[in-house]
Design an enzyme around this catalytic site. Sequence first.
Site, PDB file in Angstrom:
ATOM      1  N   SER A  68     -10.071   3.856   7.852  1.00  0.00           N
ATOM      2  CA  SER A  68      -9.047   4.879   7.615  1.00  0.00           C
ATOM      3  C   SER A  68      -9.240   5.502   6.234  1.00  0.00           C
ATOM      4  O   SER A  68      -9.080   6.710   6.066  1.00  0.00           O
ATOM      5  CB  SER A  68      -7.646   4.266   7.701  1.00  0.00           C
ATOM      6  N   LYS A 101       0.863  -1.186   0.000  1.00  0.00           N
ATOM      7  CA  LYS A 101       0.000   0.000   0.000  1.00  0.00           C
ATOM      8  C   LYS A 101       0.894   1.228   0.000  1.00  0.00           C
ATOM      9  O   LYS A 101       2.035   1.168   0.413  1.00  0.00           O
ATOM     10  CB  LYS A 101      -0.858   0.019   1.269  1.00  0.00           C
TER      11      LYS A 101
END
Length: 162
Positions: free
Chosen positions: A128, A41
């Site tokens: 998130s 990520k």
Amino acid sequence: MTRALVPGSFDPVTNGHLDIIGRAAGMFESVLVAVARNSTKSPLFTLQERMDMLSEACAAFDNVEVGSFEGLLVEYAARQGASVVVRGLRAVSDFEYELQMALMNRRLNAAVETAFLMTGTEYSYLSSSIVKEIARLGGSVEGLVPDHVGERLRQQVERSGS
Ligand code: PNS
């Protein structure tokens, strides 16, 4: 003494994460919250920033510490003496991915058990990613993340000019 590991990307930590960490802190003698360096990520915050925000957010729990890891979670758990991995479930949609991860982790190391805790319903829609999107688009993240995280998000969005 059972030591539990609460792993995640925490980019950034939300009140939903803290709900799970608090529940784990009430169940286990020792809790290690571990931030994944996560090469797959591209996080908004650096590893150090994510750890700093978590440390501040977890300061009220006296049996919780914050660490970081790279590589396989079960290997980190074994090195840290953690026999339980705790993951939060928000909705049924989380289950398939979490089951796959838990079973793969068991195959890799059967001595590490995964325990799922349900988030409070008020956090069932929180992630998130959605918090970052709201912050990027100028919306309020009050009540979704600790105030100091909201402030960092605002600064980060300003800095990245997006
Ligand atoms: O907060 P996230 O992004 O849902 O956390 C996912 C995380 C970091 C817990 C997971 O990707 C992980 O454990 N990564 C470490 C690499 C690993 O052990 N992979 C095999 C597990 S199937």
